[in-house]
Scaffold this active site. Structure first.
Site, PDB file in Angstrom:
ATOM      1  N   VAL A  14      13.017  46.154  -8.720  1.00  0.00           N
ATOM      2  CA  VAL A  14      11.715  45.957  -9.377  1.00  0.00           C
ATOM      3  C   VAL A  14      11.160  44.557  -9.084  1.00  0.00           C
ATOM      4  O   VAL A  14       9.966  44.405  -8.767  1.00  0.00           O
ATOM      5  CB  VAL A  14      11.833  46.206 -10.900  1.00  0.00           C
ATOM      6  CG1 VAL A  14      10.477  46.036 -11.571  1.00  0.00           C
ATOM      7  CG2 VAL A  14      12.394  47.599 -11.184  1.00  0.00           C
ATOM      8  N   LYS A 105      14.237  49.120 -20.750  1.00  0.00           N
ATOM      9  CA  LYS A 105      14.233  50.109 -21.855  1.00  0.00           C
ATOM     10  C   LYS A 105      15.418  49.919 -22.792  1.00  0.00           C
ATOM     11  O   LYS A 105      15.304  50.132 -23.990  1.00  0.00           O
ATOM     12  CB  LYS A 105      14.242  51.534 -21.297  1.00  0.00           C
ATOM     13  CG  LYS A 105      15.416  51.815 -20.416  1.00  0.00           C
ATOM     14  CD  LYS A 105      15.285  53.081 -19.623  1.00  0.00           C
ATOM     15  CE  LYS A 105      16.209  53.061 -18.425  1.00  0.00           C
ATOM     16  NZ  LYS A 105      15.751  52.304 -17.294  1.00  0.00           N
ATOM     17  N   VAL A 132       9.134  52.710 -19.682  1.00  0.00           N
ATOM     18  CA  VAL A 132       9.081  54.172 -19.839  1.00  0.00           C
ATOM     19  C   VAL A 132       8.260  54.783 -18.705  1.00  0.00           C
ATOM     20  O   VAL A 132       7.112  54.399 -18.498  1.00  0.00           O
ATOM     21  CB  VAL A 132       8.428  54.562 -21.189  1.00  0.00           C
ATOM     22  CG1 VAL A 132       8.355  56.079 -21.321  1.00  0.00           C
ATOM     23  CG2 VAL A 132       9.175  53.960 -22.361  1.00  0.00           C
ATOM     24  N   ILE A 136       3.725  55.406 -14.671  1.00  0.00           N
ATOM     25  CA  ILE A 136       2.763  56.096 -15.549  1.00  0.00           C
ATOM     26  C   ILE A 136       2.413  55.167 -16.719  1.00  0.00           C
ATOM     27  O   ILE A 136       3.295  54.772 -17.468  1.00  0.00           O
ATOM     28  CB  ILE A 136       3.343  57.416 -16.111  1.00  0.00           C
ATOM     29  CG1 ILE A 136       3.835  58.325 -14.995  1.00  0.00           C
ATOM     30  CG2 ILE A 136       2.318  58.123 -16.996  1.00  0.00           C
ATOM     31  CD1 ILE A 136       4.550  59.593 -15.492  1.00  0.00           C
ATOM     32  N   LYS A 205      13.943  55.983 -23.606  1.00  0.00           N
ATOM     33  CA  LYS A 205      12.497  56.065 -23.352  1.00  0.00           C
ATOM     34  C   LYS A 205      11.779  56.805 -24.482  1.00  0.00           C
ATOM     35  O   LYS A 205      10.704  56.393 -24.911  1.00  0.00           O
ATOM     36  CB  LYS A 205      12.259  56.751 -22.002  1.00  0.00           C
ATOM     37  CG  LYS A 205      12.778  55.915 -20.821  1.00  0.00           C
ATOM     38  CD  LYS A 205      12.792  56.712 -19.533  1.00  0.00           C
ATOM     39  CE  LYS A 205      13.300  55.884 -18.357  1.00  0.00           C
ATOM     40  NZ  LYS A 205      13.579  56.708 -17.162  1.00  0.00           N
TER      41      LYS A 205
HETATM   42  P1  NAP Z   1      18.596  45.556  -9.873  1.00  0.00           P
HETATM   43  O1  NAP Z   1      18.111  46.067  -8.570  1.00  0.00           O
HETATM   44  O2  NAP Z   1      20.031  45.718 -10.231  1.00  0.00           O
HETATM   45  O3  NAP Z   1      18.245  43.997  -9.919  1.00  0.00           O
HETATM   46  C1  NAP Z   1      18.678  43.133 -10.934  1.00  0.00           C
HETATM   47  C2  NAP Z   1      18.324  41.710 -10.555  1.00  0.00           C
HETATM   48  O4  NAP Z   1      18.617  40.875 -11.657  1.00  0.00           O
HETATM   49  C3  NAP Z   1      19.081  41.167  -9.357  1.00  0.00           C
HETATM   50  O5  NAP Z   1      18.244  40.355  -8.567  1.00  0.00           O
HETATM   51  C4  NAP Z   1      20.164  40.276  -9.976  1.00  0.00           C
HETATM   52  O6  NAP Z   1      20.505  39.136  -9.204  1.00  0.00           O
HETATM   53  C5  NAP Z   1      19.471  39.822 -11.247  1.00  0.00           C
HETATM   54  N1  NAP Z   1      20.415  39.566 -12.331  1.00  0.00           N
HETATM   55  C6  NAP Z   1      21.132  40.480 -13.013  1.00  0.00           C
HETATM   56  N2  NAP Z   1      21.899  39.873 -13.945  1.00  0.00           N
HETATM   57  C7  NAP Z   1      21.638  38.563 -13.843  1.00  0.00           C
HETATM   58  C8  NAP Z   1      22.113  37.402 -14.517  1.00  0.00           C
HETATM   59  N3  NAP Z   1      23.012  37.488 -15.506  1.00  0.00           N
HETATM   60  N4  NAP Z   1      21.635  36.200 -14.161  1.00  0.00           N
HETATM   61  C9  NAP Z   1      20.723  36.100 -13.159  1.00  0.00           C
HETATM   62  N5  NAP Z   1      20.222  37.164 -12.483  1.00  0.00           N
HETATM   63  C10 NAP Z   1      20.692  38.367 -12.815  1.00  0.00           C
HETATM   64  O7  NAP Z   1      17.747  46.153 -11.069  1.00  0.00           O
HETATM   65  P2  NAP Z   1      16.339  46.927 -10.993  1.00  0.00           P
HETATM   66  O8  NAP Z   1      16.553  48.319 -10.519  1.00  0.00           O
HETATM   67  O9  NAP Z   1      15.352  46.070 -10.318  1.00  0.00           O
HETATM   68  O10 NAP Z   1      15.976  47.063 -12.560  1.00  0.00           O
HETATM   69  C11 NAP Z   1      15.530  45.964 -13.312  1.00  0.00           C
HETATM   70  C12 NAP Z   1      15.055  46.449 -14.670  1.00  0.00           C
HETATM   71  O11 NAP Z   1      13.983  47.355 -14.495  1.00  0.00           O
HETATM   72  C13 NAP Z   1      16.091  47.194 -15.497  1.00  0.00           C
HETATM   73  O12 NAP Z   1      15.909  46.900 -16.859  1.00  0.00           O
HETATM   74  C14 NAP Z   1      15.761  48.668 -15.232  1.00  0.00           C
HETATM   75  O13 NAP Z   1      16.166  49.530 -16.285  1.00  0.00           O
HETATM   76  C15 NAP Z   1      14.252  48.588 -15.150  1.00  0.00           C
HETATM   77  N6  NAP Z   1      13.625  49.670 -14.399  1.00  0.00           N
HETATM   78  C16 NAP Z   1      14.040  49.917 -13.137  1.00  0.00           C
HETATM   79  C17 NAP Z   1      13.431  50.929 -12.419  1.00  0.00           C
HETATM   80  C18 NAP Z   1      13.823  51.222 -11.004  1.00  0.00           C
HETATM   81  O14 NAP Z   1      13.233  52.133 -10.399  1.00  0.00           O
HETATM   82  N7  NAP Z   1      14.776  50.508 -10.423  1.00  0.00           N
HETATM   83  C19 NAP Z   1      12.404  51.704 -13.015  1.00  0.00           C
HETATM   84  C20 NAP Z   1      11.994  51.398 -14.324  1.00  0.00           C
HETATM   85  C21 NAP Z   1      12.621  50.366 -14.995  1.00  0.00           C
HETATM   86  P3  NAP Z   1      21.214  39.238  -7.758  1.00  0.00           P
HETATM   87  O15 NAP Z   1      20.172  39.860  -6.877  1.00  0.00           O
HETATM   88  O16 NAP Z   1      21.527  37.878  -7.355  1.00  0.00           O
HETATM   89  O17 NAP Z   1      22.404  40.113  -7.952  1.00  0.00           O
HETATM   90  N1  HSE Z   2      17.269  56.360 -13.653  1.00  0.00           N
HETATM   91  C1  HSE Z   2      15.933  56.595 -14.063  1.00  0.00           C
HETATM   92  C2  HSE Z   2      15.494  57.997 -13.632  1.00  0.00           C
HETATM   93  C3  HSE Z   2      14.941  55.602 -13.508  1.00  0.00           C
HETATM   94  O1  HSE Z   2      16.252  58.724 -12.964  1.00  0.00           O
HETATM   95  O2  HSE Z   2      14.390  58.377 -13.982  1.00  0.00           O
HETATM   96  C4  HSE Z   2      14.929  54.297 -14.241  1.00  0.00           C
HETATM   97  O3  HSE Z   2      14.511  54.471 -15.565  1.00  0.00           O
END
Ligand code: NAP
Ligand code: HSE
Length: 426
Positions: A14, A105, A132, A136, A205
């Site tokens: 993200v 979330k 969520v 959307i 969500k």
């Molecule tokens: P991700 O790819 O695992 O990225 C997490 C990032 O946070 C990484 O850059 C990591 O650093 C950094 N990080 C984690 N713990 C840390 C700490 N203790 N100190 C400093 N940096 C830290 O996660 P993501 O998929 O982007 O998701 C991020 C958030 O968005 C989550 O809450 C997730 O539920 C939400 N979300 C994600 C999606 C999706 O499609 N992925 C959709 C909706 C919501 P490093 O890179 O150095 O490891």
């Molecule tokens: N893991 C979730 C999904 C996406 O499959 O919809 C992040 O909320």
């Protein structure tokens, strides 16, 4: 116009998307906003990591204070995920009067009350659209566009992984384990799929959506949760014979006796708009007393759709900062409504039983239903050898009555097994 500086906490899927959107659409956003937006620092765990994107290396830091203590940063964007230390960082930012945008979330569904209190105390905004249904903008719809409505019901397909698995099972007749394995190989499902397939992701969500829709705090513990691992190809086939598809739904409903909030697989009539939502797509169906039935559809996850929602929030927060405003769309949980226990919920049920195929069996089964106020609406029987598969759909019944009937069925010698029970949402 003065530049509004942003600090990113996290630069994964993200965070990278947010960087791309703010960079690719910089001029357009600045023109729409009236002020340029600049990412000033990015907190990560590992600074030297190859991130597959061109970012000035001096932006990265492993020190949270470099973001949280920087007086020039007005907006902190939390996209690191998890509860701690994300919670501490968000609280610290809000306490300093920095507006926070989060996609988290887990944090909102468990600690929402604490975070909103801190936002009020700090005179800052807290936005969480991306938490969520990814791209959307359902939170804006509920908080702003539909603010004149009494919301009666919010029903969503709010987990893309499970919708993909059920769609594949439905389209190809494959079983759950095979489809899950393929989804993992294609990167559509996590290596550890528990949160998605057991319904916990959707539960977070729907807790957030219920809190907003009904103006009353609903937390994760309030949500009844069942996942999709129990769904068999034969359930999908029988559901189709009855005119339904099976979807994992998040359901929030307001009744005179309180709020119903649950996540479970459900039979959805083929003609319902949610039935047409396939693959990884999400959709949220909202019924308001003024607007009637509405549905919002799109991608619930992924780098750019999620970034779209985060950047929308950043722009709202930035506009408020530029106009010396805050709290325009703060916490809306100004009531305390009871959450109904699952046993009190009334709905229809699909049941699949394996029974001995001999005289008198059906009468015994009908007795167990009749003794517990369960009325049948439709029955299919398929016989293979000495055993018959009996598939039924009930009329509306209280869950406690249905459970009592099932307990009685399980005691009948002719009932080999109650193979599945799935709720029906018309
Ligand atoms: P991700 O790819 O695992 O990225 C997490 C990032 O946070 C990484 O850059 C990591 O650093 C950094 N990080 C984690 N713990 C840390 C700490 N203790 N100190 C400093 N940096 C830290 O996660 P993501 O998929 O982007 O998701 C991020 C958030 O968005 C989550 O809450 C997730 O539920 C939400 N979300 C994600 C999606 C999706 O499609 N992925 C959709 C909706 C919501 P490093 O890179 O150095 O490891
Ligand atoms: N893991 C979730 C999904 C996406 O499959 O919809 C992040 O909320």
């Amino acid at each position: 116009m003065r530049t509004i500086n942003i600090g990113l906490l996290g630069f994964g899927t993200v965070g990278r998307g947010v960087y791309r959107v703010l960079t690719n659409n910089r001029e357009t956003i600045a023109s729409r906003m009236g002020s340029p937006l600049e990412i000033k620092r990015i907190l990560v765990r590992e600074v030297g990591k190859d991130r597959g994107i061109d970012v000035p290396p001096e932006l990265f830091t492993t020190d949270p204070r470099a973001v949280l203590d920087d007086e020039d940063i007005g907006i902190v964007v939390e996209v690191m995920g998890g509860i701690e230390p994300a919670r501490q960082y968000v609280l610290a930012a809000l306490a300093k009067g920095k507006s926070v945008v989060t996609a988290n979330k887990d944090l909102l569904a468990i600690h929402g009350r604490e975070l909103f209190a801190k936002a009020v105390e700090g005179g800052a905004d807290l936005y969480f659209e991306a938490s969520v249904a990814g791209g959307i903008p359902i939170i804006k719809v509920l908080k702003e566009a539909f603010t004149g409505n009494r919301i009666e019901q919010v029903t969503g397909i709010i987990n893309g992984t499970t919708n993909y698995i059920l769609s594949q099972m439905s389209d190809y007749g494959a079983d759950f384990d095979t489809v899950l394995k393929e989804a993992q190989e294609k990167g559509f499902a996590e290596a550890d799929p528990t949160n998605d397939v057991e319904g916990y992701d959707a539960a977070r969500k729907i807790a957030i959506l219920a809190s907003i829709a009904f103006n009353s705090r609903v937390t994760l513990d309030d949500v009844y949760v069942e996942g999709i691992a129990k769904i068999k190809p034969e359930d999908i086939r029988y559901a189709r014979e009855f005119g339904y598809v099976i979807k994992l739904l998040g359901i929030a409903r307001e009744t005179a006796a309180g709020i119903e909030v649950r996540v479970h697989p459900a039979l959805v009539p083929c003609g319902h708009p949610l039935a047409a939502v396939s693959d990884v797509f999400n959709a949220v169906f909202v019924r308001g007393d003024a607007v009637g039935d509405t549905m919002f559809y799109g991608r619930g996850a992924g780098e750019m759709p999620t970034a779209s929602a985060v950047v929308g929030d950043i722009v709202m927060a930035a506009r408020n900062i530029a106009n010396n405003l805050h709290g325009l769309t703060g916490c809306t949980c100004f009531e305390a409504k009871p959450v109904r226990p699952m046993t009190a919920v009334e709905t229809r049920y699909y049941l699949r039983l394996r029974v001995l195929d001999k005289a008198g069996v059906l009468a015994g089964i009908a007795g167990a239903f009749g003794n517990n106020n369960v009325s049948l609406a439709a029955v299919i029987q398929k016989t293979t050898g000495a055993v018959a598969e009996l598939v039924m759909v009930t009329h509306r019944v209280r869950e406690s009555d249905l459970r009592a009937a099932v307990a009685e069925l399980e005691r009948l010698p002719a009932v080999e097994t109650v193979a599945n029970i799935i709720r029906v949402e018309d």
